[in-house]
Design an enzyme around this catalytic site. Structure first.
Site, mmCIF file in Angstrom:
data_model
loop_
_atom_site.group_PDB
_atom_site.id
_atom_site.type_symbol
_atom_site.label_atom_id
_atom_site.label_comp_id
_atom_site.label_asym_id
_atom_site.label_seq_id
_atom_site.Cartn_x
_atom_site.Cartn_y
_atom_site.Cartn_z
ATOM 1 C CD GLU A 103 -2.740 0.958 2.655
ATOM 2 O OE1 GLU A 103 -3.166 -0.171 3.002
ATOM 3 O OE2 GLU A 103 -2.985 1.995 3.289
ATOM 4 C CG ASP A 105 -1.483 4.660 2.833
ATOM 5 O OD1 ASP A 105 -2.414 4.226 2.175
ATOM 6 O OD2 ASP A 105 -0.914 4.033 3.748
ATOM 7 C CD GLU A 107 -4.526 7.589 5.930
ATOM 8 O OE1 GLU A 107 -5.453 6.776 5.961
ATOM 9 O OE2 GLU A 107 -3.701 7.695 6.852
#
Ligand code: NAG
Ligand code: NAG
Length: 293
Positions: A103, A105, A107
C-alpha cells in the site's frame, strides 16, 4: 544479414514499446472508478470529469478504480474539505488486497478552521507499514484543487504534491528490504470520520453541525501498467512517464527536484518515523540508513 537482423530488432523493439506502453486511464470517473462505499450521497458530475465524496452522520464514502495496476503514475486533483474539517480524513492511496498487502498512502487529516491540515504519508510492503511521514501543506489545500501524484516504478516510489517531490522510498530489495513490486494495486479514495486519532492526536472531535463534509476530485489519470495477476516487471514499467528514472544516467531525482524536496522536508515536515528513536527503541528500520532520493 547483420544489417537486416538489426533492423528487424529495431522494428520488434519499436513494436514492443508501442504495444506495452502504459495505458492512460482518461479523466472520466464514470469509466475509471466505482463507489465501493456510501454511493447514496456522493456523486460523479457533469460529463464524468468531476467527482465528490461526502461524509455525514449516516456514512462516509469511497471510490475504487476499476483497473488494477503494477507500477504507474497515478494523478488526482483534489480540493479538500473546507472550513471546520476536524476529525475528517480524506485518503488517497493504492493498495493490493489480502494478507501481506502492499500500500502507498496519502491521507489528509482535517483541522478546525484556520489551522493546517496534515499531509500524512505511509507505505506498506508485504503487510508491514509503520513508515509514517507527515507534512503541513505550504498552501491552503481547501481553496483550490492540487495535484497529488503517486509515482511507482520498479526503482522507487515518489509522492508528489503539485509536482514537488515530498518523499521517496527506493527499492533496496537486494539489501533485504521488501519493495512493492509483486502485487497489483487498485487506486482508492475515501472520506471518513477518524476523530479518534486524526486531529491534534484525537483531541478535537468532529462537529456534525459542519456536515456534510465534501471533498472534490478532478483529473484522475493513471498512466499505469495493467495487472492481470502475473508478475511482470518489463517494458511497460520502464515507459511510465517521469523525468528521471527512465534514463540510465538519472536513477535519482534531478538536482532541481531534490532541491524542492529538501525545501519541503526542511520547513514543512512535522513527523518522520526515521527520527522516532523512542518509538523503535533505537532499532531503526533499515531503509532509514539508505539514501532516499
Ligand atoms: C501532476 O503531477 C505529476 C507529477 O509531477 C505530473 O507528471 C503531472 O503532469 C501533473 N498533472 C497535472 C494535471 O498538473
Ligand atoms: C491542526 O492544528 C494544530 C495547531 O496549529 C497543529 O498542531 C496540527 O498539526 C494541525 N493538524 C492536525 C491534523 O491536527
Amino acid at each position: 544479414m547483420m544489417a537486416n537482423s538489426r533492423s528487424l530488432l529495431v522494428v520488434l523493439l519499436t513494436l514492443a514499446m508501442t504495444t506495452l506502453h502504459p495505458i492512460a486511464v482518461d479523466a472520466n470517473f464514470f469509466s475509471s472508478v466505482y463507489f465501493y462505499w456510501g454511493n447514496q450521497h456522493s456523486a460523479i458530475r457533469g460529463s464524468g470529469d468531476d467527482l465528490q465524496l461526502v461524509l455525514d452522520q449516516t456514512s462516509g464514502s469511497g471510490i475504487k478504480s476499476t483497473g488494477t495496476f503494477l507500477f504507474g503514475s497515478i494523478e488526482m486533483l483534489i480540493k479538500l474539505v473546507p472550513g471546520n474539517s476536524a476529525g475528517t480524513v480524506t485518503a488517497y492511496y493504492v493498495s493490493s488486497t489480502g494478507d501481506g498487502h502492499d500500500e502507498i498512502d496519502f491521507e489528509f487529516l482535517g483541522n478546525v478552521s484556520g489551522q493546517p491540515y496534515i499531509i500524512h504519508t505511509n507505505i506498506f510492503t508485504q503487510g508491514n507499514g509503520n513508515r509514517e511521514q507527515q507534512f503541513h501543506p505550504w498552501f491552503d489545500p481547501t481553496a483550490d484543487f492540487h495535484n497529488y501524484t503517486i509515482h511507482w516504478n520498479p526503482t522507487a516510489v515518489v509522492w508528489y504534491v503539485d509536482s514537488v517531490p515530498i518523499r521517496v522510498f527506493r527499492n533496496y530489495e537486494n539489501e533485504g528490504i521488501a519493495y512493492p513490486n509483486k502485487q497489483g494495486m487498485s487506486v482508492y479514495s475515501s472520506l471518513w470520520n477518524a476523530d479518534n486519532w486524526a486531529t491534534q492526536g484525537g483531541r478535537i472531535k468532529i462537529d456534525w453541525n459542519s456536515a456534510p463534509f465534501i471533498a472534490k476530485y478532478r483529473n484522475f489519470r493513471a498512466q499505469a501498467c495493467n495487472w492481470n495477476g502475473a508478475v511482470s516487471i518489463g517494458t511497460c514499467a520502464s515507459n511510465i512517464p517521469g523525468n528521471w528514472w527512465t534514463s540510465p544516467t538519472h536513477s535519482r531525482l534531478s538536482d532541481a527536484k531534490l532541491g524542492q524536496m529538501n525545501w519541503v522536508r526542511d520547513i514543512y515536515m512535522i513527523y518522520d518515523y526515521c527520527k522516532d528513536t523512542k518509538r523503535f527503541k533505537g532499532q531503526m528500520p533499515p531503509e532509514c540508513f539508505k539514501p532516499q532520493y
